[in-house]
Design a protein around this motif. Structure first.
Motif, mmCIF file in Angstrom:
data_model
loop_
_atom_site.group_PDB
_atom_site.id
_atom_site.type_symbol
_atom_site.label_atom_id
_atom_site.label_comp_id
_atom_site.label_asym_id
_atom_site.label_seq_id
_atom_site.Cartn_x
_atom_site.Cartn_y
_atom_site.Cartn_z
ATOM 1 N N ILE A 134 -1.113 -2.043 -7.042
ATOM 2 C CA ILE A 134 -1.337 -2.437 -5.652
ATOM 3 C C ILE A 134 -2.429 -3.508 -5.644
ATOM 4 O O ILE A 134 -3.485 -3.311 -6.233
ATOM 5 C CB ILE A 134 -1.765 -1.225 -4.805
ATOM 6 N N MET A 149 -8.506 2.667 -1.944
ATOM 7 C CA MET A 149 -7.255 2.910 -1.218
ATOM 8 C C MET A 149 -7.545 3.364 0.205
ATOM 9 O O MET A 149 -6.820 3.010 1.143
ATOM 10 C CB MET A 149 -6.351 3.906 -1.968
ATOM 11 N N GLY A 151 -6.059 8.419 -7.429
ATOM 12 C CA GLY A 151 -7.516 8.418 -7.366
ATOM 13 C C GLY A 151 -8.204 7.529 -8.391
ATOM 14 O O GLY A 151 -9.434 7.453 -8.415
ATOM 15 N N ILE A 174 0.455 6.318 -5.084
ATOM 16 C CA ILE A 174 0.871 7.671 -5.466
ATOM 17 C C ILE A 174 -0.328 8.615 -5.535
ATOM 18 O O ILE A 174 -0.245 9.687 -6.133
ATOM 19 C CB ILE A 174 1.648 7.680 -6.801
ATOM 20 N N PRO A 200 -2.132 2.348 -11.066
ATOM 21 C CA PRO A 200 -0.919 2.488 -11.882
ATOM 22 C C PRO A 200 0.308 1.829 -11.261
ATOM 23 O O PRO A 200 1.287 1.603 -11.965
ATOM 24 C CB PRO A 200 -0.730 4.003 -11.971
ATOM 25 N N VAL A 201 0.267 1.574 -9.963
ATOM 26 C CA VAL A 201 1.435 0.938 -9.342
ATOM 27 C C VAL A 201 1.092 -0.494 -8.895
ATOM 28 O O VAL A 201 1.777 -1.080 -8.068
ATOM 29 C CB VAL A 201 1.979 1.768 -8.159
ATOM 30 N N CYS A 236 -8.478 4.367 -8.492
ATOM 31 C CA CYS A 236 -9.249 3.275 -7.880
ATOM 32 C C CYS A 236 -10.637 3.747 -7.485
ATOM 33 O O CYS A 236 -11.621 3.025 -7.659
ATOM 34 C CB CYS A 236 -8.495 2.682 -6.685
ATOM 35 N N LEU A 296 -5.109 -4.372 -4.350
ATOM 36 C CA LEU A 296 -6.082 -3.826 -3.395
ATOM 37 C C LEU A 296 -7.046 -4.891 -2.880
ATOM 38 O O LEU A 296 -7.402 -4.908 -1.701
ATOM 39 C CB LEU A 296 -6.858 -2.679 -4.051
ATOM 40 N N MET A 339 0.829 -1.202 0.000
ATOM 41 C CA MET A 339 0.000 0.000 0.000
ATOM 42 C C MET A 339 0.867 1.257 0.000
ATOM 43 O O MET A 339 0.428 2.322 -0.430
ATOM 44 C CB MET A 339 -0.935 -0.018 1.216
#
Ligand code: SF4
Lengths: 252, 473
Positions: free
Chosen positions: B377, B342, B317, B314, B374-375, B319, B379, B310
């Motif tokens: 995660i 997030m 938004g 960055i 974009p990274v 998600c 989730l 997590m």
């Protein structure tokens, strides 16, 4: 495939209780594709209710039951992307060295029915006719965990007489989410109403999807709204069983 | 959101939000556009998947070597003339910032939007200290006028329609803008804010990146308000989470590429500013003092557990823009600083699971959030990890535990399970009319708004036993 593969059918608890016809449609399709199908008696559920609610231990134990029941087959096939997604996640659930390898083996040979027919067996529908218009909803687990997207569309396109209509937001969740839909019914319904709104917009006679959870959710709302759209599992249509009652129609 | 609303439970806030037709319009407009624009911009960028992998790898590398990069950043920032403050908790962070403001004799501070500022309760702390706070981001300005908190991390006022904002501006701006005309509203806000930019004593900003090898902080905006809030005042304070570190400017740019596409669908932000220490001799402008407040607030705890990934976030938004739940209930319903998927992972870290237990459960686990992150995660996995913790720490309610326990017990004993189905199905069918169950006493959650297809009279397993693979016909 030289010898016909031995397939263990994973029935899914919803299909078992709510709509057995989907199970028989799956068997019919697998046999048409040249598989020998058996239904192991030692099965009940894939363990999702537990693991999605946080009860890892019960999911872990159910996973062992499923592994033991299915590891002797060439493939495990189920008419549900979300159950297969769960079964494919067993290796991450089981931190027991005795079971890890077995969980991985099973994960590798577990498939959702439509993806299996299309990708593994190279099956095509033959001599199936259905004069109707239909639209297709992508169930989230099948779509994102298993990559079931083109396969149902390709197979449905081969059914004579069936016209497919695109659905706005086809890949957006319908708000079912297992226990989510009863824990947060208001949010779930708000999400669902957008889905049924889009479905009604298409004007299609039929709504098709690959997971009974989503189908029950969507069908239940369409019925409450008084819409005439009829709901079927993709496997039922491909197996030529869409001439009978749709989900929720009497006679089941 | 007012203090009273924060105390309300998640369910109640969600219900309020669902009944707010205006909110729905506002959310749909903004997230709808964001979704379309992101899709287009990702489609135009053939290396997007590779860029995501690289972005995730950069963040993972920094997270794994955080101590190293923090030390390097501190060294270089001090060499450039900045003051570094290390803080553990939120209230400590807010009080250090107010102390710096007081030491500078500040009467008025300008603030450019920063989620970390919200996280540490800075607006409130400044108000309490009697320091005039001017929010310079247009959306934050709106939020301040309305006395609310942000409902989205990129568009803090996205819960308000243009029409709402016109009403707010009519009341507070002199002369009032032409109602509903965006250009006139922006112009009126600009008029109100312009004088304040120049007369502020202290400017406070967040940072999108902290660049280790130069000691610079990097801030991106689309309005240029960060530059205006941090350059003219005598003192500049940066507040940033310790996970914002990147090794070099190149790395910051690599992250920025995926950040902007994911957030607004643009290619770059309008303004990308690097601040490296205070004004030097011969510089035309810039602050005389620069302070950097590095905040932990639960982050180092995440380093050591499964929520580590997590820390890659960055704050784009994407998600929330793609989340079916967020799009129905908006950001305020989440009750924390960070909304959406997030936020559902972070809020329990920041506020404790007991206070935010609904969040990881109020999710269908459809996975769209991680599809767009974009990274990368995971989730969904992290939300499930909270569910596991909730169960393991006995926070799951008794009835649920009992019910699932029973289910699990039967599910592992297929014969017992089949026996149970044989009894349950005919019982359930009693509630049905034709093919449907319209009302069922113990299943209100479902039948309030949907009908339930009537279950089969005999389960698949029992039909299969009787008829074999051919089925009943
Ligand atoms: S979790 Fe991912 S998608 Fe969501 S804000 Fe953070 S970086 Fe963006």
């Amino acid at each position: 495939m030289t010898t016909s593969p031995r397939v263990g059918l994973f029935v899914t608890c919803l299909v078992d209780a709510m709509r057995p016809q989907i199970g028989f449609a799956t068997i019919r399709l697998l046999e048409q594709a040249g598989c020998r199908v058996e239904v192991p008696r030692r099965q009940s559920c894939c363990g999702q209710p537990g693991s999605n609610s946080g009860d890892r231990r019960s999911a872990f134990r159910i996973a062992k039951t499923v592994i033991a029941a299915f590891e002797g087959y060439d493939y495990l096939v189920a008419p549900s992307g979300s159950c297969v997604g769960q079964i494919r996640s067993y290796p991450s659930l089981l931190s027991d060295p005795d079971w890890n390898g077995r969980a991985e083996d099973l994960a590798r040979k577990s498939f959702e029915i439509i993806g299996f027919l299309h990708d593994v067996m190279g099956w095509h529908p033959e001599g199936i006719r259905l004069d109707a218009t239909a639209t297709y909803h992508d169930s989230c687990s099948g779509l994102r965990e298993l990559g079931i997207e083109e396969q149902p569309r390709a197979l449905l396109a081969e059914i004579e007489g069936l016209k497919m209509r695109p659905l706005d937001g086809a890949n957006v969740c319908c708000g079912f989410g297992g226990t989510f839909c009863v824990k947060y019914p208001e949010i779930s319904t708000a999400i669902l109403s957008e889905k049924t709104g889009n479905i009604r917009q298409t004007g299609a006679d039929l709504l098709l999807a690959g997971d009974l959870g989503c189908l029950m959710n969507i069908a239940g709302r369409l019925h409450r709204e008084g819409a005439a759209t009829r709901c079927f599992h993709t496997a039922e249509v491909l197996a030529g069983m869409a001439d009978g009652p749709a989900i929720g129609e009497s006679g089941t | 959101m007012t203090a009273a609303q924060i105390r309300q439970g998640f369910r109640q806030r969600a219900t309020t939000a669902l009944n707010d037709a205006n909110l729905k319009v506002a959310i749909n407009r903004t997230t709808g556009t964001a979704e379309t624009k992101r899709a287009a911009s990702v489609g135009d960028f053939p290396e997007f998947q590779a860029a995501r992998d690289r972005a995730a790898a950069i963040k993972d590398h920094v997270i794994a070597n955080l101590d190293h990069y923090l030390a390097e950043f501190e060294r270089n920032a001090i060499a450039a003339g900045a003051h570094i403050h290390w803080v553990r908790g939120a209230s400590e962070a807010a009080s250090i910032v107010t102390r710096i403001c007081k030491d500078a004799g500040a009467k008025r501070v300008t603030r450019s939007k920063s989620m970390l500022g919200e996280e540490i309760g800075l607006p409130h702390a400044l108000d309490d200290a009697g320091i005039e706070r001017v929010e310079t981001d247009l959306a934050e300005h709106i939020i301040q006028l309305a006395g609310e908190r942000p409902s989205h991390i990129i568009w803090p006022a996205m819960h308000r329609t243009r029409e709402d904002v016109a009403v707010l501006f009519q009341k507070d701006h002199h002369p009032p803008p032409v109602a509903g005309d965006a250009a006139s509203m922006v112009a009126s806000a600009r008029n109100v804010l312009r004088g304040k930019f120049l007369s502020a004593d202290v400017g406070i900003s967040g940072a999108n990146f902290l660049v280790a090898d130069t000691g610079a902080t990097c801030t991106v905006t689309n309005e240029g308000n960060a530059e205006l809030s941090t350059t003219p005042p005598r003192v500049h304070i940066v507040t940033a989470g310790i996970e914002k570190l990147v090794p070099s400017t190149d790395h910051a740019m690599a992250l920025l590429r995926v950040l902007v596409r994911s957030a607004t669908g643009g290619e770059v932000t309008q303004y990308t500013t690097f601040h490296c220490g205070p004004k030097r001799q011969g510089d035309a402008d810039g602050p005389e003092e620069m302070h950097i407040v590095l905040v932990d607030n639960g982050r180092s705890r995440m380093l050591g557990d499964e929520f580590r990934t997590m820390l890659r976030c960055i704050r784009c938004g994407a998600c929330m823009n793609h989340c079916v739940v967020y799009r129905q209930i908006g950001g305020h319903a989440y009750g924390g600083t960070y909304p959406g998927p997030m936020g559902a992972v972070l809020t329990p870290v920041l506020d404790g699971l007991a206070k935010s237990r609904d969040l990881p459960f109020a999710c269908t686990l459809n996975g769209r959030c991680e599809e767009v992150c974009p990274v990368r995660i995971p989730l969904k996995t992290l939300l499930k990890a909270w569910r596991f913790r909730s169960w393991d720490s006995q926070q799951e309610v008794g009835a649920m535990r009992f019910g699932l326990g029973l289910w699990g017990f039967a599910a592992r004993r297929p014969r017992l399970y089949r026996f149970g189905t044989r009894i349950a199905l005919p019982l359930m069918r009693l509630f049905g009319r034709d093919g449907w169950i319209i009302r069922m006493p113990f299943d209100k959650g479902w039948t309030q708004t949907r009908d339930l297809p009537r279950p089969a009279s005999r389960s698949f397993m029992s039909q299969h036993r009787k008829y074999g693979n051919k089925g009943p016909e």
